[in-house]
Enzyme design. Structure first.
Site, PDB file in Angstrom:
ATOM      1  N   TYR A 133      17.877  65.624  -0.012  1.00  0.00           N
ATOM      2  CA  TYR A 133      18.310  66.810   0.928  1.00  0.00           C
ATOM      3  C   TYR A 133      18.441  66.541   2.291  1.00  0.00           C
ATOM      4  O   TYR A 133      18.200  65.515   2.673  1.00  0.00           O
ATOM      5  CB  TYR A 133      17.275  67.838   0.658  1.00  0.00           C
ATOM      6  CG  TYR A 133      16.093  67.554   1.338  1.00  0.00           C
ATOM      7  CD1 TYR A 133      15.778  67.776   2.610  1.00  0.00           C
ATOM      8  CD2 TYR A 133      14.913  66.898   0.753  1.00  0.00           C
ATOM      9  CE1 TYR A 133      14.536  67.633   3.355  1.00  0.00           C
ATOM     10  CE2 TYR A 133      13.547  66.707   1.236  1.00  0.00           C
ATOM     11  CZ  TYR A 133      13.393  67.059   2.348  1.00  0.00           C
ATOM     12  OH  TYR A 133      12.163  66.813   3.280  1.00  0.00           O
TER      13      TYR A 133
ATOM     14  N   CYS B 191      15.269  65.572   8.623  1.00  0.00           N
ATOM     15  CA  CYS B 191      14.834  66.554   9.352  1.00  0.00           C
ATOM     16  C   CYS B 191      15.371  66.686  10.627  1.00  0.00           C
ATOM     17  O   CYS B 191      14.875  67.488  11.575  1.00  0.00           O
ATOM     18  CB  CYS B 191      13.623  67.132   8.943  1.00  0.00           C
ATOM     19  SG  CYS B 191      12.391  65.996   9.493  1.00  0.00           S
TER      20      CYS B 191
ATOM     21  N   HIS C 274      49.785  77.228  24.900  1.00  0.00           N
ATOM     22  CA  HIS C 274      48.568  76.012  25.153  1.00  0.00           C
ATOM     23  C   HIS C 274      47.083  76.615  24.924  1.00  0.00           C
ATOM     24  O   HIS C 274      46.427  76.033  24.227  1.00  0.00           O
ATOM     25  CB  HIS C 274      48.878  75.423  26.317  1.00  0.00           C
ATOM     26  CG  HIS C 274      48.022  74.398  26.526  1.00  0.00           C
ATOM     27  ND1 HIS C 274      46.694  74.545  27.174  1.00  0.00           N
ATOM     28  CD2 HIS C 274      47.917  73.190  26.168  1.00  0.00           C
ATOM     29  CE1 HIS C 274      46.179  73.286  27.279  1.00  0.00           C
ATOM     30  NE2 HIS C 274      46.780  72.376  26.570  1.00  0.00           N
TER      31      HIS C 274
ATOM     32  N   ARG D 195      61.230  62.367  21.514  1.00  0.00           N
ATOM     33  CA  ARG D 195      59.708  62.999  21.398  1.00  0.00           C
ATOM     34  C   ARG D 195      58.710  62.160  20.656  1.00  0.00           C
ATOM     35  O   ARG D 195      58.897  61.126  19.821  1.00  0.00           O
ATOM     36  CB  ARG D 195      59.690  64.287  20.208  1.00  0.00           C
ATOM     37  CG  ARG D 195      60.628  65.399  20.962  1.00  0.00           C
ATOM     38  CD  ARG D 195      60.587  66.350  19.678  1.00  0.00           C
ATOM     39  NE  ARG D 195      61.795  67.382  20.091  1.00  0.00           N
ATOM     40  CZ  ARG D 195      61.522  68.702  20.867  1.00  0.00           C
ATOM     41  NH1 ARG D 195      60.366  68.967  21.019  1.00  0.00           N
ATOM     42  NH2 ARG D 195      62.368  69.518  20.628  1.00  0.00           N
TER      43      ARG D 195
ATOM     44  N   SER E 111      10.789  61.996   4.954  1.00  0.00           N
ATOM     45  CA  SER E 111      11.699  62.711   5.622  1.00  0.00           C
ATOM     46  C   SER E 111      12.145  61.978   6.950  1.00  0.00           C
ATOM     47  O   SER E 111      11.069  61.931   7.790  1.00  0.00           O
ATOM     48  CB  SER E 111      11.156  64.103   6.055  1.00  0.00           C
ATOM     49  OG  SER E 111      11.955  64.696   6.755  1.00  0.00           O
TER      50      SER E 111
ATOM     51  N   ARG F   3      54.218  71.509  10.267  1.00  0.00           N
ATOM     52  CA  ARG F   3      53.209  70.770  10.140  1.00  0.00           C
ATOM     53  C   ARG F   3      51.943  71.850   9.425  1.00  0.00           C
ATOM     54  O   ARG F   3      52.357  73.057   9.716  1.00  0.00           O
ATOM     55  CB  ARG F   3      52.533  70.046  11.335  1.00  0.00           C
ATOM     56  CG  ARG F   3      52.596  71.188  12.369  1.00  0.00           C
ATOM     57  CD  ARG F   3      52.048  70.385  13.560  1.00  0.00           C
ATOM     58  NE  ARG F   3      52.387  71.251  14.763  1.00  0.00           N
ATOM     59  CZ  ARG F   3      52.352  71.026  16.172  1.00  0.00           C
ATOM     60  NH1 ARG F   3      52.110  69.828  16.628  1.00  0.00           N
ATOM     61  NH2 ARG F   3      52.232  72.192  16.935  1.00  0.00           N
TER      62      ARG F   3
ATOM     63  N   GLY G 233      50.908  68.787  23.289  1.00  0.00           N
ATOM     64  CA  GLY G 233      51.225  68.996  24.859  1.00  0.00           C
ATOM     65  C   GLY G 233      50.677  67.681  25.477  1.00  0.00           C
ATOM     66  O   GLY G 233      50.767  67.651  26.754  1.00  0.00           O
TER      67      GLY G 233
ATOM     68  N   LYS H 231      55.267  64.234  13.238  1.00  0.00           N
ATOM     69  CA  LYS H 231      56.707  65.097  13.246  1.00  0.00           C
ATOM     70  C   LYS H 231      57.729  64.377  12.653  1.00  0.00           C
ATOM     71  O   LYS H 231      58.634  65.155  11.936  1.00  0.00           O
ATOM     72  CB  LYS H 231      56.921  65.121  14.870  1.00  0.00           C
ATOM     73  CG  LYS H 231      58.217  65.746  15.338  1.00  0.00           C
ATOM     74  CD  LYS H 231      58.478  65.733  16.790  1.00  0.00           C
ATOM     75  CE  LYS H 231      57.551  66.049  17.878  1.00  0.00           C
ATOM     76  NZ  LYS H 231      57.436  67.581  17.962  1.00  0.00           N
TER      77      LYS H 231
ATOM     78  N   MET I 210      51.615  64.297  25.107  1.00  0.00           N
ATOM     79  CA  MET I 210      52.513  63.237  25.296  1.00  0.00           C
ATOM     80  C   MET I 210      53.677  63.769  25.655  1.00  0.00           C
ATOM     81  O   MET I 210      53.860  65.048  25.783  1.00  0.00           O
ATOM     82  CB  MET I 210      52.609  62.253  24.288  1.00  0.00           C
ATOM     83  CG  MET I 210      51.353  61.521  23.864  1.00  0.00           C
ATOM     84  SD  MET I 210      51.387  60.400  22.555  1.00  0.00           S
ATOM     85  CE  MET I 210      51.433  61.595  21.149  1.00  0.00           C
TER      86      MET I 210
END
Lengths: 908, 908
Positions: free
Chosen positions: B880, B860, B485, B96, B793, B369, B105, B26, B107
């Site tokens: 991979y 894997c 919210h 704030r 693997s 933001r 929401g 903020k 804090m």
């Protein structure tokens, strides 16, 4: 490829005693004896390298070997003054195996080689003993046919085909003994044996002595990889790649007549270590007759003979007539033997196991080697030899095999126990054994696998019985002396053995043995005392071992060399006391959960487990507190002055609840709960893999109040003792830590309780908080953990389980097969796996030390009592090992060996 | 300690956007906006470092902070032309929180600070609105009393004490709404609120504005560590040490009258990504009224307003009168807003989430933001912005969170399924959810833990509901808009949410909701469509996700950057096909045992298990051969051209036998065995810790015939396909290898079978034999194994189990607590444990490569589909990753992120 063939004899030799790896123990010993001027019949040794090459070449002899052997044979002919294959003055030879370590009876031997229809004439002429000559010939053909030509039955229960022919002849003639066979009978047998070979394998028995010789050399190389040799190596951890040497030696005969004999002797008593020449011999016999235990041998010394007669109830008259000692019977040869044994022992600076033959009163040494001995003997000989200034203390310490101490430390029969001695045999290998009677090796093995303890009862034993002997608690034989197969092998195994008990009538078919009118059946209990030779009916009470002064001496010497401290794993004051007597300097692992099971406590423990919330749990824990405190008071007191590592609760809670309906009912009643509640809790506690479940510090983190109670008990006990002037050193150990945060959380709780208790009691106690390193992850993050923990104790049991991914409870299905198939060199739960688990330990040590220089390091897994693992702990730089009380001396001695051997190897 | 306080406002600022860590999102945003010349009311930000210092100082402000704040306040007064605490021309401020990342929401905030009995006069004078002034004052006291003075009830079900007082007054006066409160009523409330504070906490409400200010600053710092903030950080993996900044900003009022408003907007549609300005506002309201969802907000744009009216059945007349857009209602302010949003998006080059207030038609920006967005929106915005040349491809790829793709890949409702739509809400967060109705967060959590799928139905949600929202399949609210919210949080979680469905009458007491006459009870099934807002009765069929062109574009860009190949774990040709569509290039794990359970096969498998000897076992295996071969034909065909790693039989055999009497009976009958035989076998197969038991290659070693059968099936299939021109690349994987000898033994068997089959079929197939690295010991001896194995693997599921010593089946008892107590940062089965397991993987990679340079390396375990773990695999140098088909795109994108981020960090 270096020199392939080494000659010896005539007071000189190309080899020497330090060439065991190349010439085998036998070859090196013969060479050394030749060099020493001891009477050795001439011969030569083909090296173990040739054996290796032979196998590499797909069982073909390397090029050029024939010329080397030819040349060596010429030398032998020259020294002995006879010619191989000559019909007038023939040289006969023995062909024997010889590995770098003794593998008694495992490999093959051919004797009397060089005999054929032509050379026999020369033998008759030289010996004037036609019967001996023909008997030797028929023995040779039989031996050669069995071993070189492969006619020996694979299973020992099958009858040897040559024996069959001979038995038939004896039956036809109505003979009871081989001795009744006439020269003509023996000639007939020679013919029949040759025909038998021709029929069975479509080949002629080789008349050419050279052909005989090469056949025998190949057979001896081949015997390196016979089944029982492989098994023996596996049991002893010997390397398959070593190979065997072959020693070809001119024959001397102990069976040429009554002025001939053969025997085996030890320069000191192999059973007690007493400094007294000890040996057995047979008149008119070949060497293998002594070892095989077919005839009961006579004693070499008068002293021994008198003792034997007394033990066996033989009158002095009878003894003198029928069983005279060599000392009495052939005083001249005995004198030679005495000179030789003293020379040999002085030269080798160790008790020697010697084989000799007397041919017409002339002594010939066949072999000398360090003699196998019991642990008692090893200790006594080592100490005596230091006193005699033969060896130094370091050598003396190395002369005693740590693992062998087991024999000394294990209980013996209670002298006050009621014993029903039904017979007496030879005290072949000390120890006290009780078990059910079985009559063959297979049964011994199978019954043992089923959890039975058995005594293997055999007329005599042979290498095929090894597995069964290993499985049995003890071995009892009806035939064979102190140097019989059974006796030698049992001593090597550290296993109780009573041999040569002639009173036993064993019937394999009905699976019973009789002693007089008493019948003992398969499955009946008997007890054996390997130190007295007593055979007792039923189970007999045992008592703890009593240790000799020499034992203490050796142990004190060991302590001078060792770098590792030896602690013990003990959960009770009694165990702590026992271990202290064995030399333990502290407790490396005190398992608190064992205290949870005793008496009334389990009720409080269950109350805690069934608690529905923290308050209820704390109430139950409060009941446990005084009990745990009492335990710690006892243990800290017993180990006064030494560190005591106390491990917090470790096992999953379901180990404390009953799993059967009846006990659950009772538990419900006792705790005023419904059976449903109890069942639900037991169900909730069930785990698929309890080994990897909710245990160790995971319990302490979810139930911090348990840790708090345990800490309170420890510190209240410590403070109260200290107040009374007792020097206490508690070390609180958090189990199963895998992350540093786990440790920190528990450490914070413990420290908080400790400070609180010490403030209340107004006394300060030195204490440490550390952890067990038993989870692979803990090794990886050991630096993080060591930054917080004051000590590490490696729990290599669990670390092995998790590093391998083996559940110890389940691995029995495949682990033996893994060892059999050589996927693993050993059971990693017995001997630490240096390549895997050991690397993690090493990593943890290095990382731990990097974060805390004075980090205390120990091991408390069962490996702490295994000599090889103790050596590893020394090498990797631990401060102490901890093991069960009875293994403490083993660990002390192993630690000394490790220190001596690893310093010496560093020096090189 | 650097500069503590950063001022902004008046077209300039001391901070900037890149100071988020110091100023919070903020504070940094306000500074940046000031610098950009966007209208921002003046203020200053106290840094996060001060917060850290505050906690370090046991919640005391660092010395000197007061002077810095004083100075900054002076600047604000100068810019705003008013004075803090002045009774004539007072400055009011908001206080704030602001962390480096948005924690909506979580804090605390205090508004209207600076009001007291004296300054209120100045406000009345300035605004000419006495009611507004007194309402602001009573709101301020209430907020300050709740937050700073701690009167807010801990449990949200308890009523706020200030609300109680107000409700009482309203009841006495007979008011229905707050709007009916008169100036006198509000004055009375102010008096009563102050008295309430005095009574409750024995302290006076602070009249001194400075005292008010410091109290509020302390409260905001304090709220960093309130319970819900801690939970939110844990859920999002944010660091507790970051701290919050505090921004003190001069108040502007959206609730001063009808020419005032407040709103929230997104520069593009956060749900679809459409390039269309999207926002909601409320006339005469404060900002929290929008976020809290108490009043249904109006649309910012005409376009949005028309759409909203259509969706909600509102006539154009009614819309224009009651719900006009900002564009229509305050065209001047709208124009300002339009300029600002375009400036901001262009500046930040990302979609912005902005908050604004209009005070007497003057626009003030409160915040900007990067806007949270759905995965669909993220993909579309990223691709659009590349097309608009705002960002490059690399940035676009980084803009899409790999984990969020889950939303796109998961099924949606089958359009052809029968749907009984009972109501429609706002499509707040896309997805398709079906579950049982619950009415509070606790139930949502509990029911889910019991294995139920639930939909959380609430009038509105608040931060206390987080845990339940996380547990639920979907969230349905009666009140609140797209920026409520519920909507914001659900989108962040990637969870289906339908918000603001006014048709719902929710009764928490009877646990029902009504839609007209229809009553839906707790436990009834409903379905939510988060993309349409449809609420349906019962369970509705779902269909596979359909992927957009933009998705393909982003994925193709990702493929340009990634270094890792992505394979899939697939056991069937169907799974292989699905994965291939998602971009899998090969199979990293084909589990053959899954094939053992299908249809008739289990009978043959059981026959094999019950076999008494090798011959019987081979007979049973012969029946399995054609079935296995068929599987391999299908899978190798489906993955034509790519490597297919086939793992040999892994689970312990007891997984294949029935454990209940009835099925055992049936099995006995089927296999012509007695029930006793079956039971005995089942009993014999029982293991205490099956995880560490007789499984993996241990089976293949004790039963080599199983390995042989599987190899035969693989190679027969491969040869037959190759003969038909199919490009096959089988890779045979030996599981659970811990020692190189295990691997060698199995490899030798496999190679022998392969060579034999290829000779028979007269065709050569390229194949590899490798192993799974899943046992800690295998990592330690990886060099030995790599000398023999062609690929590794990493089976990180089992490796995690053994490295931690956690049984995945049992760890549920303590693992959540471990994460809660921060002993572990994450569930290590979800996110690879880099510090422990990761170190073993790294060691194995290094050792493996040292022994075989071209060793192929993959993973894997399920970690192969977790973005953080994929990054680890990239860093550690694997070739991979392999994951379940639906996670293939996630892994591809994560691999691209890893490659981009780790190249850039290397550059630095």
């Amino acid at each position: 490829m270096g020199k392939r063939v080494y000659s010896f004899g005539g007071g000189a030799a190309e080899g020497s005693a330090d060439m065991k790896n190349l010439l085998g123990g036998k070859g090196a010993g013969l060479a050394e004896m030749s060099n020493l001027g001891v009477p050795v019949s001439a011969g030569f040794t083909i090296t173990t390298e040739v054996c290796t090459e032979y196998y590499k070449n797909k069982k073909a002899f390397p090029a050029g070997l024939d010329k080397d052997v030819e040349a060596a044979l010429k030398k032998v002919e020259k020294v002995m003054g006879s010619v191989f294959g000559d019909s007038d003055n023939p040289l006969l030879v023995s062909v024997r195996s010889g590995a770098r370590v003794s593998m008694p009876g495992m490999m093959d031997t051919v004797l009397n080689l060089g005999l054929n229809d032509s050379t026999i004439k020369g033998i008759i002429k030289k010996t004037g003993n036609e019967r001996f000559a023909w008997d030797s010939y028929r023995r040779f053909i039989q031996m050669y046919g069995d071993i070189v030509m492969g006619l020996k039955p694979e299973h020992k229960d099958e009858i040897d085909p040559f024996e069959e022919v001979m038995d038939k002849l004896k039956h036809t003639k109505g003979y009871k003994s081989d001795l009744e066979l006439t020269v003509d009978d023996l000639k007939e047998l020679v013919t029949k044996f040759k025909a038998l070979i021709k029929t069975k394998i479509k080949k002629n028995f080789p008349d050419d002595p050279k052909e005989q010789l090469w056949g025998a050399i190949g057979a001896v190389f081949g015997s390196w990889n016979n089944e029982r040799a492989i098994l023996y190596r596996k049991m002893n951890g010997f390397d398959d790649s070593w190979g065997t040497a072959v020693t070809v030696q001119s024959m001397v005969f102990g069976n040429m007549g009554d002025q001939c004999a053969t025997g085996v002797a030890f320069t000191r008593d192999p059973s007690t270590g007493e400094k007294s020449f000890y040996g057995e011999y047979l008149i008119n016999a070949q060497g293998e007759d002594v070892v095989a235990g077919i005839r009961t041998p006579q004693q070499v010394t008068v002293k021994g003979s008198l003792k034997w007669a007394k033990e066996n109830g033989v009158s002095e008259k009878e003894r003198k007539e029928k069983f005279p000692s060599l000392e009495e019977y052939m005083p001249k040869a005995y004198k030679q033997l005495q000179d030789v044994y003293m020379k040999l022992e002085k030269h080798y600076k160790d008790m020697q196991d010697i084989e000799f033959t007397i041919q017409n009163e002339q002594l010939w040494m066949l072999q000398t080697r360090s003699g196998k001995r019991t642990a008692t003997a090893a200790v006594n000989i080592a100490v005596d030899m230091v006193n005699e200034k033969l060896i130094d203390k370091k050598t003396a310490v190395l002369r005693v095999d740590p693992a062998s101490l087991d024999q000394l430390l294990h209980p013996t029969f209670d002298p006050k126990a009621k014993k029903e001695v039904i017979a007496k045999g030879l005290p072949a290998s000390p120890g006290a054994a009780t078990g059910k009677v079985v009559f063959n090796a297979e049964d011994a093995d199978e019954w043992t696998q089923k959890g039975e303890k058995v005594i293997l009862v055999r007329i005599e034993t042979s290498p095929e019985d090894l597995k069964g002997m290993n499985a049995a608690q003890g071995i009892l034989t009806a035939r064979g002396g102190m140097t019989s197969h059974a006796a030698v092998v049992a001593r090597g195994m550290g296993k109780c053995c009573v041999s040569g008990c002639g009173a036993l009538e064993i019937d394999y078919v009905s699976r019973t043995f009789k002693v007089g009118s008493l019948v003992v059946k398969e499955g009946d209990f008997i007890s054996l005392d390997g130190s007295t030779g007593d055979i007792m009916l039923g189970k007999v009470q045992t008592v703890d071992a009593k240790l000799s002064g020499n034992f203490s001496t050796i142990m004190s010497w060991a302590d001078e060399f060792k770098k590792l401290t030896v602690r013990t794993n003990a959960d009770t004051p009694h165990d702590a006391e026992v271990a202290k007597k064995f030399g333990a300097q502290g407790i490396g692992l005190c398992r608190t959960e064992h205290m949870f099971f005793e008496g009334d406590r389990i009720k409080a423990v269950r109350e805690m487990i069934l608690a529905n919330n923290v308050e209820e749990r704390k109430k139950a824990l409060k009941k446990l507190l005084p009990m745990q405190k009492k335990d710690f008071l006892g243990i800290l007191k017993a180990m006064e002055g030494y560190g005591v590592t106390i491990r917090l609760l470790d096992p999953p809670l379901h180990e404390f609840v009953p799993h059967d309906e009846a006990n659950q009912q009772e538990m419900a009643k006792e705790l005023n709960k419904t059976i449903e509640e109890v069942k639900a809790k037991v169900e909730a506690l069930h785990e698929f893999n309890p080994m990897l479940g909710h245990r160790g510090c995971r319990l302490g983190i979810t139930y911090p109040e348990i840790t708090e109670m345990q800490a309170q008990a420890i510190f209240e006990a410590a403070c109260e003792l200290k107040a009374k002037g007792v020097d206490v050193k508690p070390e609180v150990m958090v189990p199963l830590v895998g992350t540093v945060k786990e440790f920190e959380a528990q450490r914070d709780l413990i420290v908080a309780v400790a400070e609180k208790v010490m403030a209340q009691k107004k006394i300060k106690v030195d204490y440490q908080v550390g952890t067990m390193i038993e989870i692979p992850r803990a090794c990886v993050v050991a630096d993080e953990i060591a930054a917080q923990a004051e000590f590490f104790s490696f729990g290599t049991n669990d670390l092995t389980q998790m590093t391998f991914g083996y559940s110890r409870d389940d691995a029995g299905v495949f682990l033996p097969e893994y060892v059999d198939k050589k996927i693993l060199p050993n059971d990693p739960f017995r001997v630490i796996d240096r390549g895997g688990v050991g690397q993690l330990v090493k990593m943890a040590v290095e990382k731990g030390k990097s974060a805390r220089k004075n980090l205390k390091l120990g091991i408390c897994g069962e490996h702490g009592g295994d000599p090889s693992s103790v050596e590893f702990c020394h090498i990797v730089g631990l401060d102490y090992v901890s093991c069960s009380p009875f293994r403490v001396p083993i660990a002390r001695l192993a630690a000394a060996h490790a220190a001596i051997l690893n310093t010496e190897s560093k020096k090189k």
